[in-house]
Write an enzyme that holds these catalytic residues in place. Structure first.
Site, PDB file in Angstrom:
ATOM      1  CE  LYS A 121      -4.084  -2.156   1.043  1.00 46.68           C
ATOM      2  NZ  LYS A 121      -3.458  -3.125   0.895  1.00 46.68           N
TER       3      LYS A 121
HETATM    4  C1  LIG Z   1      -4.277  -4.423   0.156  1.00 45.39           C
HETATM    5  C2  LIG Z   1      -3.495  -5.974   0.338  1.00 45.39           C
HETATM    6  C3  LIG Z   1      -3.782  -6.681  -1.117  1.00 45.39           C
HETATM    7  C4  LIG Z   1      -4.622  -6.676  -1.739  1.00 45.39           C
HETATM    8  O1  LIG Z   1      -5.037  -6.039  -2.718  1.00 45.39           O
HETATM    9  P1  LIG Z   1      -5.796  -5.625  -3.509  1.00 45.39           P
HETATM   10  O2  LIG Z   1      -5.307  -4.174  -4.369  1.00 45.39           O
HETATM   11  O3  LIG Z   1      -6.499  -4.994  -2.763  1.00 45.39           O
HETATM   12  O4  LIG Z   1      -6.117  -6.700  -4.490  1.00 45.39           O
HETATM   13  C5  LIG Z   1      -2.919  -7.943  -0.671  1.00 45.39           C
HETATM   14  N1  LIG Z   1      -1.731  -8.108   0.203  1.00 45.39           N
HETATM   15  C6  LIG Z   1      -1.477  -7.542   1.140  1.00 45.39           C
HETATM   16  C7  LIG Z   1      -0.239  -7.012   2.222  1.00 45.39           C
HETATM   17  C8  LIG Z   1      -2.776  -5.874   1.119  1.00 45.39           C
HETATM   18  O5  LIG Z   1      -2.794  -5.070   2.338  1.00 45.39           O
END
Ligand SMILES: *Cc1c(COP(=O)(O)O)cnc(C)c1O
Length: 479
Positions: A121
């Protein structure tokens, strides 16, 4: 570049107009009117660029209402090895998203989790923080970001917005439901513009409060309430960059192809991969990995999209993928149905009413092969076994979400053409999910030295009952 709504609203805003907002007025999601097409000459020129320069080259195609020199400065300030500093020993942090090969040139991890909160993120959120600051300052405005988090998104938002003048963050989290590490990460922030609220309830209670406050139009306008949720277009745009970077790292020439496997929840990350491919990046396969919450795997296998009820959503050991409906999925379906907004509006009429849709018999689904997707799912047993196997075979420790990716990549390897390298997107570092690491490996996860003992730092958090009015009062007293 102008933007359209997936449901056909007539307005054509530009990037800065949609940066601070959420859904389009008709409930649709914003997408570029068309995807910029990357020429072979451009791709050749981009191969040797630094991450920041590549980010500028790509983002300037989508962001045409910020002067180029300013956008360049924002990219340079965002993508530094000081911010993305937690690469594994031996991997080059200056690459920002280095590849960690498990089998040289064949099978590797694209490290997306070397930023301040150890999850991918940060790749988009750090850019968002700098874009918010720039646009708000230029307009003389401020914003109060209100959100609910079960872990990764809230901390990424706080680390991106901390110390920013025009931005305050009010982040609700479920009291006692996050790991000690996650709590320490968020609550130890002492910046005056960051406010943590621990709600005595579940994540859904926190989420409901955010919805209730946001639905109060008068309060929302008076206190300039905003969000940074996963439908934000700028977040998707920022994520396109590392697909190009990963492609260049895994190939020697632009005649080659690469396959990516993406641990998925809200379809934001893999949506960026889809767009990179639509721009002309030579991507052989996009492999979508889910955990026990398999609504997306079900769609790619059957053509049925059936969002689950909250009660049908499993609580798993890869919690950031525990979603019941995938909020960015509408962007892909828009492309799948030939960018026909009436068709999308009709399909989501059913979804928004709590139902499902079935494209299995449609000409659209018959064309799904053109989009290079395959999918698969994992389970707790699968991810524990995968963490163990990767550690034993390669000496590399991976987190639970990345383990879902590796498991599904192995399952789907037969769909990748021979000789094409396969990169699994590493979406978090194992330090965040110690409990499952202990279960799989019988030892504590590796943790960057800088974060040793963070649980012992003083914490700054307000404990509150799940009460909408109390949260509104809390915000009103601090803005
Ligand atoms: C948010 C997240 C995901 C999922 O990603 P999306 O963009 O919502 O598909 C997968 N793994 C981790 C560790 C995340 O923080």
């Amino acid at each position: 570049m102008k933007y359209l709504s997936t449901r056909g609203h007539a307005a054509r805003p530009e990037f800065c107009d949609i940066l601070l907002g959420g859904l389009a007025p008709d409930g649709g999601l914003y997408l570029p009117e068309s995807y910029p097409q990357i020429s072979r000459a451009e791709l050749d020129a981009w191969r040797s660029l630094s991450y920041a320069d590549l980010a500028f080259a790509i983002l300037s195609k989508f962001i045409t209402d910020i002067p180029a020199a300013d956008l360049k400065t924002i990219c340079d300030r965002t993508y530094t090895a000081e911010v993305y500093r937690f690469a594994r020993p031996g991997d080059d942090a200056a690459e920002i998203t280095p590849v960690h090969w498990l089998e040289a040139g064949k099978f590797g991890l694209l490290e997306l989790s070397n930023g301040p909160t150890l999850a991918f993120k940060d790749m988009a959120m750090q850019l968002l923080g700098n874009l918010f600051e720039y646009v708000l300052e230029r307009r003389g405005e401020t914003i109060n970001i209100l959100g609910a988090t079960s872990g990764d998104t809230g901390s990424a938002a706080e680390y991106a917005m901390r110390g920013k003048h025009a931005v305050r963050v009010f982040m609700l989290s479920p009291h006692g439901k996050m790991s000690a590490f996650q709590r320490a990460q968020m609550y130890s922030l002492q910046d005056e513009n960051i406010h943590n609220i621990a709600v005595t309830g579940m994540f859904d209670d926190a989420q409901d409060i955010v919805k209730a406050v946001s639905n109060d139009a008068a309060f929302k306008a008076k206190y300039k309430i905003g969000a940074v949720n996963s439908i934000n277009w700028a977040r998707v745009a920022a994520q396109i960059v590392y697909y190009f970077k990963g492609y260049f790292a895994a190939t020697k020439s632009n005649d080659e192809q690469v396959a990516f496997c993406v641990p998925s929840g809200n379809f934001g990350n893999i949506c960026a991969g889809h767009i990179a491919r639509q721009m002309g990046l030579p991507v052989a396969r996009l492999i979508l990995a889910t955990n026990e919450n398999d609504v997306l795997d079900e769609f790619f296998r059957t053509g049925v999209y059936r969002p689950r009820k909250a009660a049908e959503t499993h609580v798993t050991s890869s919690p950031s993928m525990d979603i019941s409906k995938a909020s960015n999925f509408e962007r892909f379906v828009f492309d799948l149905v030939g960018r026909n907004p009436e068709r999308v509006a009709e399909l989501w009429k059913a979804v928004d009413a709590g139902g499902a849709f079935d494209l299995s018999a449609s000409a659209d689904f018959a064309r799904i092969g053109d989009f290079a997707f395959v999918s698969g799912g994992s389970s707790h047993a699968g991810r524990v076994a995968t963490i163990r196997k990767v550690f034993e075979q390669y000496g590399t420790m991976i987190d639970t979400h990345t383990a879902d990716g590796v498991k599904v990549a192995w399952d789907c390897a037969g769909s990748v053409p021979a000789g094409v390298p396969l990169l699994v997107l590493e979406t978090a570092l194992p330090a965040k999910f110690a409990e499952t690491i202990r279960e799989a490996l019988g030892r504590e996860p590796e943790r960057p030295a800088e974060l040793e003992g963070i649980e012992k730092l003083p914490q700054r958090v307000e404990l509150m009952a799940p009460d909408v009015e109390a949260v509104k009062r809390f915000i009103a007293e601090r803005v």
